[in-house]
Structure formats: structure tokens, C-alpha cells
Write a protein that holds these residues in place. Structure first.
Motif, PDB file in Angstrom:
ATOM      1  N   ASN A  16      12.513   3.343  34.341  1.00 31.44           N
ATOM      2  CA  ASN A  16      13.871   2.859  34.572  1.00 31.44           C
ATOM      3  C   ASN A  16      14.806   3.654  33.661  1.00 31.44           C
ATOM      4  OD1 ASN A  16      12.683   0.653  36.146  1.00 31.44           O
ATOM      5  ND2 ASN A  16      12.071  -0.147  34.157  1.00 31.44           N
ATOM      6  N   CYS A  17      15.619   4.501  34.241  1.00 37.57           N
ATOM      7  CA  CYS A  17      16.398   5.464  33.464  1.00 37.57           C
ATOM      8  C   CYS A  17      17.882   5.112  33.499  1.00 37.57           C
ATOM      9  CB  CYS A  17      16.184   6.874  34.018  1.00 37.57           C
ATOM     10  SG  CYS A  17      14.446   7.409  34.010  1.00 37.57           S
ATOM     11  N   TYR A  18      18.394   4.725  32.330  1.00 34.83           N
ATOM     12  CA  TYR A  18      19.810   4.424  32.150  1.00 34.83           C
ATOM     13  C   TYR A  18      20.438   5.507  31.267  1.00 34.83           C
ATOM     14  CZ  TYR A  18      18.750  -0.257  33.965  1.00 34.83           C
ATOM     15  OH  TYR A  18      18.354  -1.313  34.759  1.00 34.83           O
ATOM     16  N   PRO A  19      21.762   5.564  31.193  1.00 34.35           N
ATOM     17  CA  PRO A  19      22.396   6.601  30.369  1.00 34.35           C
ATOM     18  C   PRO A  19      21.990   6.565  28.900  1.00 34.35           C
ATOM     19  CG  PRO A  19      24.004   5.645  31.863  1.00 34.35           C
ATOM     20  CD  PRO A  19      22.761   4.816  31.981  1.00 34.35           C
ATOM     21  N   ASP A  20      21.652   5.377  28.372  1.00 38.19           N
ATOM     22  CA  ASP A  20      21.383   5.275  26.942  1.00 38.19           C
ATOM     23  C   ASP A  20      19.970   4.814  26.604  1.00 38.19           C
ATOM     24  OD1 ASP A  20      21.632   2.748  27.920  1.00 38.19           O
ATOM     25  OD2 ASP A  20      23.147   2.077  26.495  1.00 38.19           O
ATOM     26  N   ASN A  21      19.088   4.685  27.589  1.00 35.72           N
ATOM     27  CA  ASN A  21      17.711   4.289  27.306  1.00 35.72           C
ATOM     28  C   ASN A  21      16.836   4.531  28.525  1.00 35.72           C
ATOM     29  OD1 ASN A  21      16.900   1.415  28.706  1.00 35.72           O
ATOM     30  ND2 ASN A  21      19.111   1.523  28.314  1.00 35.72           N
ATOM     31  N   VAL A  22      15.548   4.618  28.284  1.00 32.24           N
ATOM     32  CA  VAL A  22      14.543   4.711  29.347  1.00 32.24           C
ATOM     33  C   VAL A  22      13.496   3.649  29.065  1.00 32.24           C
ATOM     34  CG1 VAL A  22      12.693   6.104  30.365  1.00 32.24           C
ATOM     35  CG2 VAL A  22      14.881   7.178  29.803  1.00 32.24           C
ATOM     36  N   SER A  23      13.139   2.891  30.077  1.00 34.25           N
ATOM     37  CA  SER A  23      12.060   1.922  29.896  1.00 34.25           C
ATOM     38  C   SER A  23      10.901   2.259  30.822  1.00 34.25           C
ATOM     39  CB  SER A  23      12.536   0.484  30.135  1.00 34.25           C
ATOM     40  OG  SER A  23      13.033   0.306  31.438  1.00 34.25           O
ATOM     41  N   LEU A  24       9.717   2.125  30.277  1.00 38.36           N
ATOM     42  CA  LEU A  24       8.474   2.298  31.025  1.00 38.36           C
ATOM     43  C   LEU A  24       7.980   0.926  31.428  1.00 38.36           C
ATOM     44  CD1 LEU A  24       5.856   3.888  31.876  1.00 38.36           C
ATOM     45  CD2 LEU A  24       5.055   3.486  29.530  1.00 38.36           C
ATOM     46  N   ILE A  45       3.966  -4.752  31.641  1.00 38.60           N
ATOM     47  CA  ILE A  45       4.167  -4.214  30.304  1.00 38.60           C
ATOM     48  C   ILE A  45       5.454  -3.401  30.306  1.00 38.60           C
ATOM     49  CG2 ILE A  45       3.225  -2.732  28.495  1.00 38.60           C
ATOM     50  CD1 ILE A  45       0.445  -3.266  29.724  1.00 38.60           C
ATOM     51  N   PHE A  46       6.369  -3.738  29.421  1.00 37.38           N
ATOM     52  CA  PHE A  46       7.634  -3.015  29.283  1.00 37.38           C
ATOM     53  C   PHE A  46       7.694  -2.354  27.914  1.00 37.38           C
ATOM     54  CE2 PHE A  46       9.176  -5.039  33.011  1.00 37.38           C
ATOM     55  CZ  PHE A  46      10.349  -4.393  33.393  1.00 37.38           C
ATOM     56  N   GLU A  47       8.091  -1.093  27.887  1.00 36.84           N
ATOM     57  CA  GLU A  47       8.384  -0.387  26.645  1.00 36.84           C
ATOM     58  C   GLU A  47       9.762   0.242  26.770  1.00 36.84           C
ATOM     59  OE1 GLU A  47       3.933   0.855  25.034  1.00 36.84           O
ATOM     60  OE2 GLU A  47       5.249   2.390  25.905  1.00 36.84           O
ATOM     61  N   TRP A  48      10.615   0.006  25.763  1.00 34.12           N
ATOM     62  CA  TRP A  48      11.969   0.556  25.780  1.00 34.12           C
ATOM     63  C   TRP A  48      12.067   1.706  24.787  1.00 34.12           C
ATOM     64  CZ3 TRP A  48      11.052  -4.636  26.425  1.00 34.12           C
ATOM     65  CH2 TRP A  48      11.617  -5.241  27.557  1.00 34.12           C
ATOM     66  N   TYR A  49      12.600   2.825  25.256  1.00 32.22           N
ATOM     67  CA  TYR A  49      12.789   4.012  24.434  1.00 32.22           C
ATOM     68  C   TYR A  49      14.276   4.335  24.350  1.00 32.22           C
ATOM     69  CZ  TYR A  49       7.754   4.579  24.934  1.00 32.22           C
ATOM     70  OH  TYR A  49       6.395   4.368  24.895  1.00 32.22           O
ATOM     71  N   VAL A  50      14.735   4.622  23.135  1.00 33.89           N
ATOM     72  CA  VAL A  50      16.154   4.895  22.906  1.00 33.89           C
ATOM     73  C   VAL A  50      16.275   6.133  22.020  1.00 33.89           C
ATOM     74  CG1 VAL A  50      16.773   2.453  23.118  1.00 33.89           C
ATOM     75  CG2 VAL A  50      16.291   3.425  20.858  1.00 33.89           C
ATOM     76  N   PRO A  51      17.448   6.791  21.991  1.00 35.02           N
ATOM     77  CA  PRO A  51      17.646   7.901  21.056  1.00 35.02           C
ATOM     78  C   PRO A  51      17.396   7.444  19.623  1.00 35.02           C
ATOM     79  CG  PRO A  51      19.423   7.839  22.669  1.00 35.02           C
ATOM     80  CD  PRO A  51      18.617   6.576  22.862  1.00 35.02           C
ATOM     81  N   GLU A  52      16.868   8.334  18.802  1.00 37.33           N
ATOM     82  CA  GLU A  52      16.483   7.962  17.443  1.00 37.33           C
ATOM     83  C   GLU A  52      17.643   7.363  16.659  1.00 37.33           C
ATOM     84  OE1 GLU A  52      13.861   9.788  13.746  1.00 37.33           O
ATOM     85  OE2 GLU A  52      14.563  11.095  15.367  1.00 37.33           O
ATOM     86  N   GLU A  53      18.848   7.888  16.899  1.00 37.10           N
ATOM     87  CA  GLU A  53      20.003   7.375  16.155  1.00 37.10           C
ATOM     88  C   GLU A  53      20.379   5.949  16.554  1.00 37.10           C
ATOM     89  OE1 GLU A  53      21.668  10.059  19.489  1.00 37.10           O
ATOM     90  OE2 GLU A  53      19.974  10.036  18.086  1.00 37.10           O
ATOM     91  N   ASP A  54      19.858   5.479  17.696  1.00 34.65           N
ATOM     92  CA  ASP A  54      20.176   4.128  18.155  1.00 34.65           C
ATOM     93  C   ASP A  54      19.115   3.094  17.782  1.00 34.65           C
ATOM     94  OD1 ASP A  54      22.549   4.912  19.275  1.00 34.65           O
ATOM     95  OD2 ASP A  54      21.750   5.174  21.300  1.00 34.65           O
ATOM     96  N   LEU A  55      18.038   3.530  17.118  1.00 30.28           N
ATOM     97  CA  LEU A  55      16.998   2.580  16.734  1.00 30.28           C
ATOM     98  C   LEU A  55      17.586   1.457  15.888  1.00 30.28           C
ATOM     99  CD1 LEU A  55      14.008   4.940  15.844  1.00 30.28           C
ATOM    100  CD2 LEU A  55      14.131   3.351  17.767  1.00 30.28           C
ATOM    101  N   ASP A  56      17.230   0.225  16.236  1.00 31.00           N
ATOM    102  CA  ASP A  56      17.691  -0.977  15.527  1.00 31.00           C
ATOM    103  C   ASP A  56      19.203  -1.190  15.612  1.00 31.00           C
ATOM    104  OD1 ASP A  56      15.114  -1.664  14.668  1.00 31.00           O
ATOM    105  OD2 ASP A  56      15.259  -0.303  12.965  1.00 31.00           O
ATOM    106  N   SER A  57      19.835  -0.536  16.576  1.00 33.55           N
ATOM    107  CA  SER A  57      21.279  -0.705  16.734  1.00 33.55           C
ATOM    108  C   SER A  57      21.572  -1.846  17.706  1.00 33.55           C
ATOM    109  CB  SER A  57      21.915   0.576  17.273  1.00 33.55           C
ATOM    110  OG  SER A  57      21.501   0.808  18.612  1.00 33.55           O
ATOM    111  N   LYS A  58      22.793  -2.308  17.721  1.00 31.08           N
ATOM    112  CA  LYS A  58      23.215  -3.320  18.687  1.00 31.08           C
ATOM    113  C   LYS A  58      23.100  -2.788  20.108  1.00 31.08           C
ATOM    114  CE  LYS A  58      26.955  -6.566  19.751  1.00 31.08           C
ATOM    115  NZ  LYS A  58      26.900  -6.333  21.215  1.00 31.08           N
ATOM    116  N   VAL A  59      23.384  -1.500  20.290  1.00 29.70           N
ATOM    117  CA  VAL A  59      23.263  -0.889  21.614  1.00 29.70           C
ATOM    118  C   VAL A  59      21.837  -1.034  22.136  1.00 29.70           C
ATOM    119  CG1 VAL A  59      23.318   1.293  22.882  1.00 29.70           C
ATOM    120  CG2 VAL A  59      25.153   0.740  21.271  1.00 29.70           C
TER     121      VAL A  59
END
Length: 365
Positions: free
Chosen positions: A269-277, A291-305
Motif C-alpha cells: 500500500n503506497c502513499y506519498p509519505d509511507n508504504v505498508s506491507l 500482518i501489517f508493517e508500516w515503513y516511513v522515511p527515517e526522518e519521520d520515525l516516531d513522528s506525529k506524521v
């Protein structure tokens, strides 16, 4: 038990009927699916960050088979059945980093490439040769930062099975993203009930009002391919008079949400600011694990986004689980046998059923 007969899905979607209800409820069908589909297709088992350095390994289980994945000294990825060749003990447990594997049962040791190094107190065993007792390999490859295995030693290479998918997803920076969160959902439905639901946007206005506000439903597009389906929609962005702000303020021609389903059971599932498997695993005929895994840009880790992305997706999943479990119950009704397809809205479901029928009838993926 359902007596299996060839499954026919008409080549004309305008004339076709969907897969009959007993295929979603009968345990004997799942047994056949394991043999003909899940044992012969590429299955996601992990992410490359789990095997970042030589010696890194992890163990897992795929449809009842214990597996061991390892990064060898030269950097190559290797996969094995996590079964000692002596008496079936575990050569490895959990995950970590090793220079060799030692079975926890009787101490047989193996190199990272699966070669048997030592079989303690086996002197005098006639006809025994260590080079015949290495770990049994399993096909393992990596793509798009994912690690996949195929239990069929004669399966075609992974890249061949993906078709046009690599070109379609390359614009999403998944390779530069980090794992943010993982969740599982135990669902009281057949795995195909869940896949059917995933493969159409027809239910968005009714089941997902929040997601429907974000997407341009009138432009929702479904593209079936040989072994995968792409669904995508422009993101609407904030509009004048909106009662509540949208997740994405702007709307551009290249700003879309793309959903990729790959036969038989995994999705991106590909969004502008994250990809989920998303992986759906059959547990029994009427129970599945998503099973869901969410991947985000490193700078967004633990962010509100990132947190907002997960909660938005989680709400969609809760809505999907609810409707899928209701549908699963209703598939037992004497009033329902099979349905028809919306030519406009259900091309993805139809494509899945055609693929499914082909493999079930022929005996191979």
C-alpha cells in the motif's frame, strides 16, 4: 468434504460468475490450496534490515515449514529448512548474528552456507559422509528490500514472476524507508474473502468513509496484470468548504495512492509519505492472519506524521475485518451460492478468481 471439480470462471467478465461459496468454507479446499498455491509461490518472510550484515540470521515458519534465513560471509542471501539432518532438532532459534549454527538437540554444527561441520561422536558410522548431510536449502531471493522464499525448488526466478511490478513501484522510496510499526489482525474469515475485499474500491463509499474522503472515487482505477493487480486513485487534497482537514493538503497529477496485490496473498500500500506491507496467511478454512508493517522515511520515525499514518491505516483495517467477517458468516447461508461481477468496479476480483482457477485446475502456480 467438497469433491473438487474443475473451477470455471468465464473469460468474459460480463458473463462470469464468481468462485462458489464452498471454496471459502471447506477445509479440504484449503489443503489443496496449500499444495497447489502456497507451496509453489514466492512468499514474503522478512525484510532486508533483518539480514544487514554477514552472519545475521532469523528463523520463521511458513505454512508449517520451519525456515532459517541467513546472510553469508560473502554477503549472499541463503535460505534453509531449519531442521537438523540428524534427528530433526533446530539448528537455529530466534534471530541474531552467528559464525555457525549449532543444533540445540545433539550439537551438530553447520556453517552459514549450510555445510555440516561437525557431528559429535559419530565416529565409526559406516557409509556416513558429512557432505551428504548439510542443511536442505530453500529458494530465497530479495526484492524491494523484502526477503521472499519459494518452497518449490523448480519455481521460476522471483523477478520473472513479478512482471511489470518493479517498474510500477520504483517511484516510491521504499528502499529509503525504515520499519516503524508492525501489527497483526486475527480474522474470522477465509484468506480469499479478505483478498476479494482488497481488490475492489467498490466498497469505499459504504465501508471506508474516511478513506473515501481522501481519494477521488470517480477516478479510481484497477489494472489487472498476469500475476498482480494495481489499484490507484488521485488524492483529492484539501478542498474549499471542507468540514475537516484532509491528510494531504495538496492535489497534484502525480500524487496518488497505489495499492498492489501480488498473487496469491501479499500487498503493498503506497502513499506519498509511507508504504505498508500487508500479508494474509490462512490459519484454517475460516480464519486468517493479516500482518501489517508500516515503513516511513527515517526522518519521520516516531513522528506525529508516522503515528497518524498508522492510525489512519488501522481504522481502514478494522473496517475491512468487520465486513469480511460478516461476509464469511453469510457465505454459509442457503440463500447464497455465487455472485456476478461489476464490470466497472470488480476487475481486480475477477482477475484474482481467474488466476486462482487456473492454478487450482492445473496444479501449479
Amino acid at each position: 468434504m467438497l469433491a473438487f471439480v474443475p473451477l470455471h470462471v468465464d473469460p468474459d467478465i460480463g458473463r462470469a460468475w464468481s468462485v462458489p461459496a464452498p471454496f471459502y468454507t471447506d477445509p479440504s479446499v484449503l489443503a489443496l490450496e496449500r499444495e497447489k498455491i502456497f507451496d509453489r509461490t514466492w512468499q514474503v518472510v522478512g525484510h532486508c534490515h533483518q539480514l544487514a550484515r554477514p552472519g545475521d540470521f532469523f528463523t520463521t515458519e511458513l505454512h508449517g515449514e520451519p525456515l532459517l534465513l541467513v546472510r553469508c560471509a560473502g554477503g549472499e542471501l541463503r535460505g534453509f529448512y531449519n531442521v537438523c539432518r540428524h534427528r530433526g532438532g533446530p539448528p537455529a532459534e530466534g534471530c541474531g548474528s552467528r559464525k555457525l549454527f549449532r543444533c540445540a538437540y545433539h550439537g551438530w554444527t553447520y556453517s552459514l552456507d549450510g555445510t555440516l561441520i561437525s557431528a559429535p561422536e559419530f565416529e565409526g558410522q559406516r557409509g556416513f559422509s558429512s557432505d551428504q548431510f548439510g542443511l536442505i536449502p530453500v529458494r530465497a531471493e530479495q526484492w524491494f528490500n523484502l526477503i521472499l522464499v519459494n518452497l518449490d525448488p523448480g519455481a521460476e526466478p522471483l523477478v520473472n514472476s513479478l512482471g511489470a511490478l518493479p517498474q510500477q513501484v520504483e517511484r516510491f522510496n521504499f528502499a529509503g524507508m525504515k520499519l516503524f510499526q508492525r501489527r497483526t489482525y486475527d480474522m474470522k474469515c477465509n484468506w480469499k474473502t479478505y483478498v476479494d475485499n482488497y481488490l475492489e474500491g467498490y466498497h469505499l463509499p459504504s465501508v471506508h468513509p474516511g478513506l473515501n474522503r481522501e481519494l477521488d472515487y470517480s477516478a479510481y482505477t484497477v489494472e489487472p496484470y498476469t500475476r498482480h493487480v494495481r489499484q490507484f486513485s488521485p488524492i483529492r487534497g484539501t478542498q474549499p468548504g471542507d468540514a475537516a482537514p484532509r491528510r494531504y493538503r495538496e492535489a497534484r497529477e502525480d500524487l496518488t495512492t497505489d495499492y498492489f496485490w501480488i498473487f496469491p496473498n501479499w500487498m503493498l500500500n503506497c502513499y506519498p509519505d509511507n508504504v505498508s506491507l500487508n500479508i494474509v496467511l490462512p490459519l484454517d478454512a475460516e480464519r486468517s492472519l493479516a500482518i501489517f508493517e508500516w515503513y516511513v522515511p527515517e526522518e519521520d520515525l516516531d513522528s506525529k506524521v508516522a503515528r497518524d499514518s498508522v492510525e489512519f491505516s488501522n481504522q481502514i483495517q478494522i473496517e475491512d475485518v468487520a465486513i469480511c467477517e460478516t461476509v464469511q458468516k453469510n457465505l454459509h447461508s442457503r440463500s447464497y451460492e455465487r455472485g456476478r461481477y461489476s464490470v466497472k468496479q470488480e476487475k481486480g476480483v475477477y482477475a484474482f478468481h481467474r488466476m486462482y482457477a487456473e492454478v487450482m485446475n492445473s496444479g501449479g502456480a
